[in-house]
Enzyme design. Sequence first.
Site, mmCIF file in Angstrom:
data_model
loop_
_atom_site.group_PDB
_atom_site.id
_atom_site.type_symbol
_atom_site.label_atom_id
_atom_site.label_comp_id
_atom_site.label_asym_id
_atom_site.label_seq_id
_atom_site.Cartn_x
_atom_site.Cartn_y
_atom_site.Cartn_z
ATOM 1 N N LYS A 17 77.482 10.876 67.114
ATOM 2 C CA LYS A 17 78.700 11.457 67.684
ATOM 3 C C LYS A 17 78.344 12.557 68.660
ATOM 4 C CE LYS A 17 81.622 9.177 65.103
ATOM 5 N NZ LYS A 17 82.353 8.095 65.660
ATOM 6 N N CYS A 18 79.296 12.852 69.531
ATOM 7 C CA CYS A 18 79.175 13.907 70.533
ATOM 8 C C CYS A 18 78.762 15.212 69.845
ATOM 9 C CB CYS A 18 80.532 14.056 71.220
ATOM 10 S SG CYS A 18 80.536 15.222 72.585
ATOM 11 N N PRO A 19 77.809 15.909 70.378
ATOM 12 C CA PRO A 19 77.147 15.806 71.674
ATOM 13 C C PRO A 19 75.787 15.109 71.634
ATOM 14 C CG PRO A 19 76.630 17.948 70.776
ATOM 15 C CD PRO A 19 77.502 17.222 69.750
ATOM 16 N N ASP A 44 79.864 6.138 70.561
ATOM 17 C CA ASP A 44 80.775 7.272 70.727
ATOM 18 C C ASP A 44 81.635 7.061 71.974
ATOM 19 O OD1 ASP A 44 82.088 9.682 70.804
ATOM 20 O OD2 ASP A 44 80.310 10.875 71.233
#
Length: 85
Positions: A17-19, A44
């Site tokens: 997932k981000c980042p 993502d």
Amino acid sequence: MLEPCRDPVTLDLAGLKCPLPVLRTRKALRGLAPGTALVVVCTDPLAAIDIPNLVREEGARLDGMEREHGLLRFRITTIAMPPHS
């Protein structure tokens, strides 16, 4: 000087997932010789915005982006850049 690879380097970031996809893509881009192709695969949905922006910031070239079965696939080519000042 390092010769660019003929075969693309693949970076599988599915499930992150981000980042993390952007951070790992940046690290990979900075470690590749100019002219090397990098294929980034991730899940993502924010990467569809973040990775093209990263590519522009790093001075690389986004050759293509595909969406298929929940996967995003980016093909990026590194470009020779002058050293950071």
